[in-house]
Write an enzyme that holds these catalytic residues in place. Structure first.
Site, mmCIF file in Angstrom:
data_model
loop_
_atom_site.group_PDB
_atom_site.id
_atom_site.type_symbol
_atom_site.label_atom_id
_atom_site.label_comp_id
_atom_site.label_asym_id
_atom_site.label_seq_id
_atom_site.Cartn_x
_atom_site.Cartn_y
_atom_site.Cartn_z
ATOM 1 N N HIS A 16 0.830 -1.204 0.000
ATOM 2 C CA HIS A 16 0.000 0.000 0.000
ATOM 3 C C HIS A 16 0.867 1.256 0.000
ATOM 4 C CE1 HIS A 16 -4.044 -1.798 0.887
ATOM 5 N NE2 HIS A 16 -3.246 -2.824 1.042
ATOM 6 N N ASP A 115 -5.033 6.026 2.105
ATOM 7 C CA ASP A 115 -5.304 4.697 1.598
ATOM 8 C C ASP A 115 -6.804 4.415 1.633
ATOM 9 O OD1 ASP A 115 -5.387 1.584 1.868
ATOM 10 O OD2 ASP A 115 -3.342 2.078 1.255
#
Length: 123
Positions: A16, A115
């Protein structure tokens, strides 16, 4: 000179972090100032980008302790899938340090890029 600043807040695992670091790289090429929020153990992932782009700086916040997580775990890749609820608890614990940073920072970011795990009202 107008300084445009973005705060990038990736989920603490390389899969990520890396795409958001790619975005930080592209934004810095355009002349933008970027701050990337990372935990101390994830700072090493950021170092090559920091060397290449002085307009990117880290905001290093400690990984808050949680009874379900090993004390040396600072990255999701080091944990089992059963630790996901504890990680989300950890991420919520960063709220106060981030607010404290905002209050102390002289130039507030114009945007926060985070995110997908941080987008819902239940998070």
């Amino acid at each position: 000179m107008l300084i445009i600043e973005f705060l990038i807040f990736p989920y603490p695992t390389p899969g990520h972090i890396m795409p958001l670091l790619d975005l930080a790289h592209q934004l810095s090429i355009c002349g933008l100032t970027i701050i990337v929020l990372v935990t101390p153990k994830n700072l090493s992932i950021l170092r090559p980008l920091l060397i290449a782009h002085p307009s990117i700086t880290p905001l290093v916040l400690p990984f808050p302790p949680h009874p379900s997580l090993p004390s040396d775990a600072k990255n999701v890749k080091d944990l089992s899938p059963a630790a996901f609820p504890a990680i989300m608890h950890f991420m919520r614990q960063l709220h106060a340090p981030i607010i404290q940073w905002f209050r102390a920072h002289p130039l507030l970011p114009v945007a926060i890029i985070s995110d997908m795990f941080f987008g819902g009202p239940t998070n």
